[in-house]
Design an enzyme around this catalytic site. Structure first.
Site, PDB file in Angstrom:
ATOM      1  N   ASP A  75       0.817  -1.229   0.000  1.00 41.62           N
ATOM      2  CA  ASP A  75       0.000   0.000   0.000  1.00 41.62           C
ATOM      3  C   ASP A  75       0.844   1.270   0.000  1.00 41.62           C
ATOM      4  O   ASP A  75       0.450   2.289   0.556  1.00 41.62           O
ATOM      5  CB  ASP A  75      -0.965   0.023   1.208  1.00 41.62           C
ATOM      6  CG  ASP A  75      -1.778  -1.242   1.286  1.00 41.62           C
ATOM      7  OD1 ASP A  75      -2.247  -1.686   0.228  1.00 41.62           O
ATOM      8  OD2 ASP A  75      -1.919  -1.796   2.388  1.00 41.62           O
ATOM      9  N   LYS A 135       2.200   2.167  -5.142  1.00 39.13           N
ATOM     10  CA  LYS A 135       2.885   1.674  -6.353  1.00 39.13           C
ATOM     11  C   LYS A 135       2.024   1.869  -7.589  1.00 39.13           C
ATOM     12  O   LYS A 135       2.525   2.158  -8.669  1.00 39.13           O
ATOM     13  CB  LYS A 135       3.234   0.185  -6.202  1.00 39.13           C
ATOM     14  CG  LYS A 135       4.232  -0.098  -5.110  1.00 39.13           C
ATOM     15  CD  LYS A 135       4.534  -1.571  -4.997  1.00 39.13           C
ATOM     16  CE  LYS A 135       3.380  -2.406  -4.485  1.00 39.13           C
ATOM     17  NZ  LYS A 135       3.008  -2.157  -3.076  1.00 39.13           N
ATOM     18  N   GLY A 188      -3.993  -4.474  -4.174  1.00 35.27           N
ATOM     19  CA  GLY A 188      -5.014  -3.479  -4.504  1.00 35.27           C
ATOM     20  C   GLY A 188      -4.310  -2.206  -4.911  1.00 35.27           C
ATOM     21  O   GLY A 188      -3.802  -1.486  -4.073  1.00 35.27           O
ATOM     22  N   HIS A 189      -4.217  -1.972  -6.209  1.00 33.42           N
ATOM     23  CA  HIS A 189      -3.512  -0.785  -6.697  1.00 33.42           C
ATOM     24  C   HIS A 189      -4.531   0.259  -7.125  1.00 33.42           C
ATOM     25  O   HIS A 189      -5.281   0.046  -8.068  1.00 33.42           O
ATOM     26  CB  HIS A 189      -2.575  -1.163  -7.852  1.00 33.42           C
ATOM     27  CG  HIS A 189      -1.442  -2.041  -7.414  1.00 33.42           C
ATOM     28  ND1 HIS A 189      -0.651  -2.763  -8.268  1.00 33.42           N
ATOM     29  CD2 HIS A 189      -0.967  -2.297  -6.182  1.00 33.42           C
ATOM     30  CE1 HIS A 189       0.258  -3.430  -7.574  1.00 33.42           C
ATOM     31  NE2 HIS A 189       0.076  -3.168  -6.299  1.00 33.42           N
ATOM     32  N   GLN A 248       2.356  -6.104  -3.115  1.00 37.45           N
ATOM     33  CA  GLN A 248       2.666  -6.125  -1.673  1.00 37.45           C
ATOM     34  C   GLN A 248       3.938  -5.292  -1.441  1.00 37.45           C
ATOM     35  O   GLN A 248       4.152  -4.316  -2.139  1.00 37.45           O
ATOM     36  CB  GLN A 248       2.817  -7.566  -1.153  1.00 37.45           C
ATOM     37  CG  GLN A 248       1.506  -8.315  -1.048  1.00 37.45           C
ATOM     38  CD  GLN A 248       1.061  -8.934  -2.363  1.00 37.45           C
ATOM     39  OE1 GLN A 248       1.825  -9.610  -3.005  1.00 37.45           O
ATOM     40  NE2 GLN A 248      -0.173  -8.721  -2.756  1.00 37.45           N
TER      41      GLN A 248
HETATM   42  P1  IMP Z   1      -2.355 -12.875   1.908  1.00 37.70           P
HETATM   43  O1  IMP Z   1      -1.439 -12.281   0.887  1.00 37.70           O
HETATM   44  O2  IMP Z   1      -3.798 -12.706   1.580  1.00 37.70           O
HETATM   45  O3  IMP Z   1      -1.986 -14.289   2.230  1.00 37.70           O
HETATM   46  O4  IMP Z   1      -2.155 -12.053   3.285  1.00 37.70           O
HETATM   47  C1  IMP Z   1      -0.950 -12.108   4.040  1.00 37.70           C
HETATM   48  C2  IMP Z   1      -0.644 -10.753   4.659  1.00 37.70           C
HETATM   49  O5  IMP Z   1      -0.293  -9.837   3.643  1.00 37.70           O
HETATM   50  C3  IMP Z   1      -1.833 -10.111   5.398  1.00 37.70           C
HETATM   51  O6  IMP Z   1      -1.317  -9.363   6.476  1.00 37.70           O
HETATM   52  C4  IMP Z   1      -2.414  -9.164   4.353  1.00 37.70           C
HETATM   53  O7  IMP Z   1      -3.119  -8.104   4.953  1.00 37.70           O
HETATM   54  C5  IMP Z   1      -1.143  -8.694   3.681  1.00 37.70           C
HETATM   55  N1  IMP Z   1      -1.348  -8.254   2.296  1.00 37.70           N
HETATM   56  C6  IMP Z   1      -1.506  -9.021   1.198  1.00 37.70           C
HETATM   57  N2  IMP Z   1      -1.600  -8.275   0.090  1.00 37.70           N
HETATM   58  C7  IMP Z   1      -1.473  -7.003   0.489  1.00 37.70           C
HETATM   59  C8  IMP Z   1      -1.466  -5.747  -0.214  1.00 37.70           C
HETATM   60  O8  IMP Z   1      -1.576  -5.662  -1.438  1.00 37.70           O
HETATM   61  N3  IMP Z   1      -1.318  -4.645   0.565  1.00 37.70           N
HETATM   62  C9  IMP Z   1      -1.161  -4.702   1.913  1.00 37.70           C
HETATM   63  N4  IMP Z   1      -1.165  -5.842   2.610  1.00 37.70           N
HETATM   64  C10 IMP Z   1      -1.317  -6.979   1.894  1.00 37.70           C
END
Ligand code: IMP
Length: 440
Positions: A12, A15, A39-40, A222
């Site tokens: 977040d 990017k 989520g971009h 991420q």
């Molecule tokens: P997962 O990727 O759904 O397995 O989540 C694992 C961890 O990564 C959790 O803490 C999510 O909130 C975090 N996470 C996954 N994708 C994002 C992103 O795009 N932005 C921020 N946090 C993310």
């Protein structure tokens, strides 16, 4: 020169906006890891687009987009995103290539994830519940289903066998509501009919394009601290969002990565569980969250908010070999009299200037702040030239660059494309000028 755009924090960082800004200067934008957990958010002339799976370059009609083998793809989420774009006048057409080696997220992945999170109780990760982790587990366990496998639509072929076996495993874990593998097979065969036109050899496509002199932007999802290896394990996602993920996740050689731009917010946020040394509570947290609109773009969850963590940023600069930084959302700090910047941690009586590699140690770290003057009467919102920034904001940015040991090339002062400062002579300024010369 090809450019990698990588998150320096817990995701977040903004990017999406930076990739969207740089996309007109490249031919291809390629994603190499993650899935629709990302989520971009991109704002263009008042309209807002939230992209989860498609690279943010898709908003530019001259740009081709690649989803690499390192990405995990939920076909329904992809179709939904393509539908959303079409409803806003953006056609994907033939501008998309999905690696046939990318793994498919299936409904049982989401169910297994929810089941695992429930079982973890207070030790839960706080995932996005998109099935990302279990899909990567199947990949590493060598029982995953890849996009290219979907072309085998026969009732007794390899795809049908794989689905039957995987559903059997799923039904052993989740008792009661059993999944019918035949219905899933039929669903996947229908997905293939829609996907086929986009599926191919992404490594070959990219390598040929690079040989022909086309420019590629590698879009990380991420952030460094959510990287499965270098992040705050186990409170991480399941892929390598750091620079190392590019070669494995796209099938390109290391020399194809020309420069690495780290993206960092002017403060810090985190969604989900896990240690966060500079987290703040109360009014200040509310202020950062409301001003920065810090709600998950994928899940809508309120993001945890805190001050800038320069120790973490320094670690990200090392792991990724950042050539420059882009600092986003500087305007969110407008109005503050003072701004704390975490330049070290205190851990068991000692001061640390390097990010601990053990998450348990990080959880016991206290931030050591340098308190810098804010710019309460001179807002930065919408400023587009570095020289127009208040002196205190320049000092703040300089300190961020100094601690990371990386120069700042871009500053974002608002959500719109235009609210951006290009630092003269910086990495992006030079890169854009070179691109403009090559193109003419
Ligand atoms: P997962 O990727 O759904 O397995 O989540 C694992 C961890 O990564 C959790 O803490 C999510 O909130 C975090 N996470 C996954 N994708 C994002 C992103 O795009 N932005 C921020 N946090 C993310």
């Amino acid at each position: 020169m090809n450019l990698a755009v990588i998150g320096a924090q817990w995701g977040d960082e903004g990017k999406g906006k930076i990739v969207d800004l740089l996309a007109p200067f490249v031919s291809i934008v390629a994603r190499y890891q993650g899935g629709h957990n990302a989520g971009h958010t991109v704002s263009v002339g008042g309209a807002q687009f939230v992209l989860h799976l498609l690279p943010s370059g898709i908003l530019h009609s001259s740009v081709h987009c690649v989803i690499g083998n390192g990405v995990v793809v939920d076909p329904e989420a992809l179709f939904e995103e393509i539908r959303m774009l079409a409803s806003k006048g953006i056609e994907v057409g033939d501008r998309l290539l999905i690696s046939e080696k990318a793994h498919v997220i299936l409904p049982y992945h989401r169910e297994l994830e929810m089941h695992a999170e429930e079982r973890r109780g207070s030790r839960r990760i706080g995932t996005t519940a998109r099935g990302i982790g279990p899909c990567y587990e199947d990949k590493a366990g060598r029982r995953g289903i890849r996009i290219g496998d979907l072309r085998d639509t026969s009732d007794d072929g390899l795809l049908a066998d794989a689905i039957r076996e995987n559903v059997l495993l799923r039904n052993q874990v989740i008792r009661g509501a059993e999944t019918d593998w035949r219905a899933l097979h039929t669903e996947l065969c229908a997905s293939w009919v829609r996907l086929e036109r986009w599926v191919g050899d992404a490594s070959l496509f990219l390598t040929n394009a690079i040989r022909k002199g086309q420019c590629v932007l590698f879009e990380g999802a991420q952030g460094t601290l959510l990287d499965i290896d270098h992040g705050t394990y186990p409170f991480v996602s399941s892929s390598n969002g750091t620079v190392g993920g590019i070669c494995a996740g796209l099938g390109v050689g290391p020399r194809s990565i020309g420069a690495v731009l780290g993206i960092t917010k002017a403060y810090t946020t985190r969604v989900g569980e896990g240690p966060f040394p500079t987290e703040v509570r109360g009014e200040l947290e509310e202020m950062l969250r409301e001003k920065g609109r810090e709600y998950g773009a994928s899940t809508g969850r309120p993001r945890r908010c805190g001050w800038y963590d320069a120790v973490a940023a320094r670690c990200a600069a090392r792991v990724n070999g950042f050539d420059a930084l882009a600092v986003t959302k500087l305007d969110v700090l407008d109005g503050l009299d003072e701004i704390p910047l975490c330049c070290a941690y205190r851990h068991e009586g000692r001061e640390l200037t390097e990010f601990p590699s053990r998450t348990a140690a990080l959880a016991r770290c206290e931030p050591v702040y340098e308190v810098l003057p804010g710019w309460p009467r001179n807002p930065t919102a919408g400023i587009r030239r570095y020289e127009d920034l208040p002196a205190e904001a320049k000092t703040y940015l300089q300190r961020i660059g100094e601690v990371a040991g990386v120069p700042i090339a871009l500053v974002s002062t608002g959500s719109d494309r235009a609210d951006t400062i290009l630092v003269a002579g910086g990495l992006i300024d030079q890169w854009q000028k070179k691109r403009a010369v090559t193109a003419s």
